[in-house]
Enzyme design. Structure first.
Site, PDB file in Angstrom:
ATOM      1  NE  ARG A 101      -1.226   2.073   3.133  1.00  0.00           N
ATOM      2  CZ  ARG A 101      -0.155   2.686   3.653  1.00  0.00           C
ATOM      3  NH1 ARG A 101       0.501   3.608   2.978  1.00  0.00           N
ATOM      4  NH2 ARG A 101       0.270   2.383   4.868  1.00  0.00           N
ATOM      5  CG  ASN A 251      -4.005  16.750   4.953  1.00  0.00           C
ATOM      6  OD1 ASN A 251      -3.536  16.443   6.041  1.00  0.00           O
ATOM      7  ND2 ASN A 251      -4.281  17.994   4.611  1.00  0.00           N
ATOM      8  CD  GLU A 374       2.062   9.972   4.968  1.00  0.00           C
ATOM      9  OE1 GLU A 374       1.687  11.093   5.359  1.00  0.00           O
ATOM     10  OE2 GLU A 374       2.475   9.756   3.832  1.00  0.00           O
TER      11      GLU A 374
HETATM   12  P1  TGC Z   1       1.853  24.567  11.665  1.00  0.00           P
HETATM   13  O1  TGC Z   1       2.287  25.951  11.975  1.00  0.00           O
HETATM   14  O2  TGC Z   1       0.807  23.927  12.506  1.00  0.00           O
HETATM   15  O3  TGC Z   1       1.370  24.472  10.132  1.00  0.00           O
HETATM   16  C1  TGC Z   1       2.057  25.097   9.072  1.00  0.00           C
HETATM   17  C2  TGC Z   1       1.017  25.429   8.032  1.00  0.00           C
HETATM   18  O4  TGC Z   1       0.457  24.199   7.515  1.00  0.00           O
HETATM   19  C3  TGC Z   1      -0.957  24.152   7.823  1.00  0.00           C
HETATM   20  N1  TGC Z   1      -1.258  22.765   8.184  1.00  0.00           N
HETATM   21  C4  TGC Z   1      -1.783  21.923   7.321  1.00  0.00           C
HETATM   22  N2  TGC Z   1      -2.185  22.102   6.065  1.00  0.00           N
HETATM   23  C5  TGC Z   1      -2.670  21.040   5.425  1.00  0.00           C
HETATM   24  N3  TGC Z   1      -2.758  19.828   6.024  1.00  0.00           N
HETATM   25  C6  TGC Z   1      -2.353  19.603   7.267  1.00  0.00           C
HETATM   26  N4  TGC Z   1      -2.443  18.394   7.803  1.00  0.00           N
HETATM   27  C7  TGC Z   1      -1.836  20.681   7.987  1.00  0.00           C
HETATM   28  N5  TGC Z   1      -1.334  20.836   9.233  1.00  0.00           N
HETATM   29  C8  TGC Z   1      -0.985  22.122   9.345  1.00  0.00           C
HETATM   30  C9  TGC Z   1      -1.177  25.133   8.941  1.00  0.00           C
HETATM   31  O5  TGC Z   1      -2.488  25.613   8.960  1.00  0.00           O
HETATM   32  C10 TGC Z   1      -0.168  26.224   8.612  1.00  0.00           C
HETATM   33  O6  TGC Z   1      -0.681  26.990   7.565  1.00  0.00           O
HETATM   34  P2  TGC Z   1      -0.404  28.580   7.528  1.00  0.00           P
HETATM   35  O7  TGC Z   1      -1.120  29.031   6.311  1.00  0.00           O
HETATM   36  O8  TGC Z   1      -0.967  29.093   8.804  1.00  0.00           O
HETATM   37  O9  TGC Z   1       1.086  28.716   7.451  1.00  0.00           O
HETATM   38  O10 TGC Z   1       3.169  23.681  11.560  1.00  0.00           O
HETATM   39  P3  TGC Z   1       4.047  23.040  12.689  1.00  0.00           P
HETATM   40  O11 TGC Z   1       5.463  23.277  12.299  1.00  0.00           O
HETATM   41  O12 TGC Z   1       3.591  23.494  14.042  1.00  0.00           O
HETATM   42  O13 TGC Z   1       3.764  21.487  12.517  1.00  0.00           O
HETATM   43  C11 TGC Z   1       2.497  20.946  12.630  1.00  0.00           C
HETATM   44  C12 TGC Z   1       2.554  19.403  12.574  1.00  0.00           C
HETATM   45  C13 TGC Z   1       3.310  18.861  13.756  1.00  0.00           C
HETATM   46  C14 TGC Z   1       1.114  18.921  12.662  1.00  0.00           C
HETATM   47  C15 TGC Z   1       3.172  18.941  11.275  1.00  0.00           C
HETATM   48  O14 TGC Z   1       4.436  19.388  11.090  1.00  0.00           O
HETATM   49  C16 TGC Z   1       3.146  17.448  11.072  1.00  0.00           C
HETATM   50  O15 TGC Z   1       2.161  16.930  10.575  1.00  0.00           O
HETATM   51  N6  TGC Z   1       4.223  16.662  11.429  1.00  0.00           N
HETATM   52  C17 TGC Z   1       4.330  15.265  11.072  1.00  0.00           C
HETATM   53  C18 TGC Z   1       5.273  15.083   9.913  1.00  0.00           C
HETATM   54  C19 TGC Z   1       4.875  13.973   9.008  1.00  0.00           C
HETATM   55  O16 TGC Z   1       3.784  13.480   9.001  1.00  0.00           O
HETATM   56  N7  TGC Z   1       5.793  13.558   8.138  1.00  0.00           N
HETATM   57  C20 TGC Z   1       5.483  12.579   7.141  1.00  0.00           C
HETATM   58  C21 TGC Z   1       6.560  12.498   6.080  1.00  0.00           C
HETATM   59  S1  TGC Z   1       6.066  11.632   4.617  1.00  0.00           S
HETATM   60  C22 TGC Z   1       5.902  10.044   5.070  1.00  0.00           C
HETATM   61  O17 TGC Z   1       5.987   9.678   6.190  1.00  0.00           O
HETATM   62  C23 TGC Z   1       5.615   9.080   3.972  1.00  0.00           C
HETATM   63  S2  TGC Z   1       5.467   7.477   4.545  1.00  0.00           S
HETATM   64  C24 TGC Z   1       5.135   6.549   3.192  1.00  0.00           C
HETATM   65  C25 TGC Z   1       3.696   6.180   3.051  1.00  0.00           C
HETATM   66  O18 TGC Z   1       2.813   7.027   3.182  1.00  0.00           O
HETATM   67  O19 TGC Z   1       3.422   5.039   2.788  1.00  0.00           O
HETATM   68  P1  FAD Z   2      10.713  11.863  15.846  1.00  0.00           P
HETATM   69  O1  FAD Z   2      10.026  13.034  15.245  1.00  0.00           O
HETATM   70  O2  FAD Z   2      12.101  12.025  16.301  1.00  0.00           O
HETATM   71  O3  FAD Z   2       9.818  11.327  17.038  1.00  0.00           O
HETATM   72  C1  FAD Z   2      10.320  10.394  18.005  1.00  0.00           C
HETATM   73  C2  FAD Z   2       9.249  10.216  19.090  1.00  0.00           C
HETATM   74  O4  FAD Z   2       8.990  11.491  19.723  1.00  0.00           O
HETATM   75  C3  FAD Z   2       7.895   9.759  18.503  1.00  0.00           C
HETATM   76  O5  FAD Z   2       7.242   8.921  19.438  1.00  0.00           O
HETATM   77  C4  FAD Z   2       7.129  11.073  18.379  1.00  0.00           C
HETATM   78  O6  FAD Z   2       5.727  10.896  18.377  1.00  0.00           O
HETATM   79  C5  FAD Z   2       7.599  11.808  19.635  1.00  0.00           C
HETATM   80  N1  FAD Z   2       7.410  13.253  19.498  1.00  0.00           N
HETATM   81  C6  FAD Z   2       7.958  14.092  18.585  1.00  0.00           C
HETATM   82  N2  FAD Z   2       7.475  15.340  18.759  1.00  0.00           N
HETATM   83  C7  FAD Z   2       6.603  15.279  19.796  1.00  0.00           C
HETATM   84  C8  FAD Z   2       5.759  16.217  20.440  1.00  0.00           C
HETATM   85  N3  FAD Z   2       5.700  17.502  20.049  1.00  0.00           N
HETATM   86  N4  FAD Z   2       5.011  15.794  21.480  1.00  0.00           N
HETATM   87  C9  FAD Z   2       5.017  14.501  21.875  1.00  0.00           C
HETATM   88  N5  FAD Z   2       5.784  13.553  21.299  1.00  0.00           N
HETATM   89  C10 FAD Z   2       6.561  13.948  20.273  1.00  0.00           C
HETATM   90  N6  FAD Z   2       9.314  10.353   5.289  1.00  0.00           N
HETATM   91  C11 FAD Z   2       9.248  10.984   4.088  1.00  0.00           C
HETATM   92  O7  FAD Z   2       9.403  12.192   3.987  1.00  0.00           O
HETATM   93  N7  FAD Z   2       8.998  10.262   2.954  1.00  0.00           N
HETATM   94  C12 FAD Z   2       8.832   8.922   2.961  1.00  0.00           C
HETATM   95  O8  FAD Z   2       8.599   8.310   1.911  1.00  0.00           O
HETATM   96  C13 FAD Z   2       8.915   8.237   4.215  1.00  0.00           C
HETATM   97  N8  FAD Z   2       8.799   6.879   4.272  1.00  0.00           N
HETATM   98  C14 FAD Z   2       9.045   6.242   5.458  1.00  0.00           C
HETATM   99  C15 FAD Z   2       9.141   4.844   5.475  1.00  0.00           C
HETATM  100  C16 FAD Z   2       9.443   4.182   6.647  1.00  0.00           C
HETATM  101  C17 FAD Z   2       9.615   2.700   6.649  1.00  0.00           C
HETATM  102  C18 FAD Z   2       9.594   4.904   7.859  1.00  0.00           C
HETATM  103  C19 FAD Z   2       9.884   4.191   9.150  1.00  0.00           C
HETATM  104  C20 FAD Z   2       9.505   6.280   7.846  1.00  0.00           C
HETATM  105  C21 FAD Z   2       9.253   6.964   6.646  1.00  0.00           C
HETATM  106  N9  FAD Z   2       9.259   8.367   6.589  1.00  0.00           N
HETATM  107  C22 FAD Z   2       9.160   9.004   5.375  1.00  0.00           C
HETATM  108  C23 FAD Z   2       9.594   9.140   7.774  1.00  0.00           C
HETATM  109  C24 FAD Z   2       8.465   9.338   8.762  1.00  0.00           C
HETATM  110  O9  FAD Z   2       7.530  10.250   8.288  1.00  0.00           O
HETATM  111  C25 FAD Z   2       9.069   9.799  10.093  1.00  0.00           C
HETATM  112  O10 FAD Z   2       9.744   8.679  10.643  1.00  0.00           O
HETATM  113  C26 FAD Z   2       8.015  10.317  11.065  1.00  0.00           C
HETATM  114  O11 FAD Z   2       7.475  11.542  10.604  1.00  0.00           O
HETATM  115  C27 FAD Z   2       8.561  10.497  12.495  1.00  0.00           C
HETATM  116  O12 FAD Z   2       9.762  11.179  12.494  1.00  0.00           O
HETATM  117  P2  FAD Z   2      11.041  10.583  13.308  1.00  0.00           P
HETATM  118  O13 FAD Z   2      11.187   9.168  12.920  1.00  0.00           O
HETATM  119  O14 FAD Z   2      12.170  11.503  13.054  1.00  0.00           O
HETATM  120  O15 FAD Z   2      10.624  10.613  14.825  1.00  0.00           O
END
Ligand code: TGC
Ligand code: FAD
Length: 395
Positions: A101, A251, A374
């Site tokens: 997926r 999202n 994510e």
């Molecule tokens: P913050 O100041 O809250 O937000 C910055 C701007 O973004 C807007 N916003 C969003 N917009 C669209 N969708 C969302 N889910 C949004 N969340 C926030 C927000 O309104 C703001 O807009 P503006 O116009 O006011 O500037 O930003 P923050 O730095 O405090 O961070 C918020 C937080 C923690 C929720 C965000 O950084 C976050 O979601 N962190 C998690 C990172 C994450 O999910 N990484 C994933 C990487 S990709 C991946 O993992 C792929 S895995 C492979 C697979 O899917 O299979």
């Molecule tokens: P950290 O951010 O260091 O977090 C470590 C721990 O601290 C977690 O339990 C977290 O929840 C906690 N923590 C952090 N901040 C807070 C807070 N404010 N309050 C409370 N607890 C907190 N990323 C991409 O960009 N593209 C990809 O294609 C992609 N694929 C991936 C595939 C795999 C197999 C994996 C494992 C990860 C992938 N990622 C990808 C990365 C993924 O999105 C990150 O691992 C994820 O966002 C968490 O970041 P981190 O691992 O650095 O953990």
């Protein structure tokens, strides 16, 4: 007058969630389920054991022919399906393995969605049709070694040099990074965070496979290194501006996980049901013991709650009403439900549950990744907390 009796629940769809799918959505379900049973399920344990996908290009083309790559996007060779049909496809793929997926999510919901949302017409024409067909593979580089949950702290930089852009930085944990033809890379610029379409053959771009993973092994995970990567002016995704741009792509992928986790949960529950019905101890099937029935009851509740949550969020999305907090709710609830079901199913399987002969431990360890990427469980809890209290507790 004869008394009306409702039909007894189907143990495999207790609340008849799928009865609320329309004909097209059911067709997608049946086509993806048949493909998964034929092309994926017989091989996935071997791929997982090997810790890789042996033929990612062949897999991409097979997914392309099935029509699931960017299937919810409009135009450019994409399927233009509704959100529920896309979700159902994710569910059926993740019922086999989260890594499969993920392949589809990263291609369609992250790399293609970024180009579709923020790319120029030329970028869309160049990349979307081959990506939809699976002739080109994309990846999405947001996370860095020191910026995971807090992507706004990224160190990757893109600076102007004449009309060119020059990118430097490292991205970590990037799904399909080392097999990608194009990497959508997010970097800080003087104008805030922007996205770039980086062809993988650009000098200065390298991708290194991450080895020794114990989770999501049927998936390729990579580090991207960008050293003085020089790109023409038109490599930037012109519509991207600020952290909100990559977050809005997330999202889309998180939405797929809401459904996918329901699929992994269903697979673990069905494996437990089958095993408990055939495995005998103390002279009768495990299914006859009260403690096993309690586990099955908990599982069937979790599986059906997850299915209802996915369908509800999907219907909201198709009406343009799915806020990103709804998606956080779904990811948070459904991944946790799937983890509970996987753990209970593994216990029903006894020693057999720890092997690759059964799917449950594979799902169980995959779900560790699904709970992390994510947005971790904690990040989505904080999103929900912010939505209900109005107070941000991220910092
Ligand atoms: P913050 O100041 O809250 O937000 C910055 C701007 O973004 C807007 N916003 C969003 N917009 C669209 N969708 C969302 N889910 C949004 N969340 C926030 C927000 O309104 C703001 O807009 P503006 O116009 O006011 O500037 O930003 P923050 O730095 O405090 O961070 C918020 C937080 C923690 C929720 C965000 O950084 C976050 O979601 N962190 C998690 C990172 C994450 O999910 N990484 C994933 C990487 S990709 C991946 O993992 C792929 S895995 C492979 C697979 O899917 O299979
Ligand atoms: P950290 O951010 O260091 O977090 C470590 C721990 O601290 C977690 O339990 C977290 O929840 C906690 N923590 C952090 N901040 C807070 C807070 N404010 N309050 C409370 N607890 C907190 N990323 C991409 O960009 N593209 C990809 O294609 C992609 N694929 C991936 C595939 C795999 C197999 C994996 C494992 C990860 C992938 N990622 C990808 C990365 C993924 O999105 C990150 O691992 C994820 O966002 C968490 O970041 P981190 O691992 O650095 O953990």
């Amino acid at each position: 007058m004869s008394e009306h009796r409702a039909p007894a629940p189907d143990p495999r769809d207790f609340l008849s969630v799928d009865a609320d799918l329309d004909e097209t959505e059911r067709d997608v379900r049946d086509a993806v389920r048949a493909f998964a049973a034929r092309e994926l399920a017989p091989h996935v344990a071997d791929w997982f054991e090997a810790g890789t996908l042996p033929d990612p290009r062949g897999l991409a083309e097979a997914f392309g022919a099935l029509g699931v790559l960017g299937m919810h996007l409009e135009g450019y060779g994409c399927g233009g399906s509704n959100a529920v049909a896309y979700g159902v496809a994710c569910r059926e793929l993740e019922a086999v393995d989260s890594g499969l997926r993920s392949f589809v999510s990263v291609q369609g919901s992250l790399a293609m969605a970024a180009i579709h949302k923020y790319g120029s017409e030329e970028q869309k024409q160049e990349w979307l049709p081959p990506m939809a067909a699976g002739r080109a593979i994309g990846c999405f580089g947001l996370t860095e070694p020191d910026s995971g949950s807090d992507p706004g702290s990224m160190r990757s930089r893109a600076r102007r040099d004449g009309s060119d852009w020059v990118l430097d930085g490292t991205k970590m944990w990037i799904t399909n990074g080392s097999v990608a033809d194009v990497a959508v890379v997010w970097a800080a610029t003087d104008e805030g965070i922007r996205g770039f379409a980086v062809p993988a053959d650009t000098p200065g771009f390298t991708a290194n496979v991450v080895h020794r993973k114990l989770s999501l092994r049927a998936s390729i995970t990579s580090e991207l290194v960008l050293e003085g990567v020089r790109l023409p002016a038109d490599a930037v995704l012109p519509g991207s501006r600020g952290l909100g741009s990559p977050l809005s792509c997330l999202n889309e992928a998180r939405y797929g996980i809401v459904w996918g986790a329901a699929g992994a949960a269903r697979a673990c529950y069905e494996a437990a049901l089958e095993y408990a019905g055939t495995r005998e101890q103390f002279g009768r099937p495990l299914a006859g013991f009260q403690l096993t029935q309690r586990k099955l009851a908990d599982m069937v509740v979790d599986v059906n709650h997850a299915g209802l949550t996915a369908l509800r969020i999907g219907r909201l999305k198709d009406r343009g009403l799915a806020h990103h907090n709804h998606v956080s709710f779904g990811k948070f609830a459904n991944v946790a439900a799937a983890q509970r079901v996987a753990a209970a199913s593994r216990s029903v399987h006894g020693a057999n549950g720890i092997t690759l002969e059964y799917p449950v431990m594979r799902h169980m360890v995959n779900l560790e990744t699904v709970a992390t990427y994510e947005g971790t469980e904690e990040i989505h809890a904080l999103s929900i907390g912010q939505a209900v209290t109005g107070v941000s507790a991220f910092r």
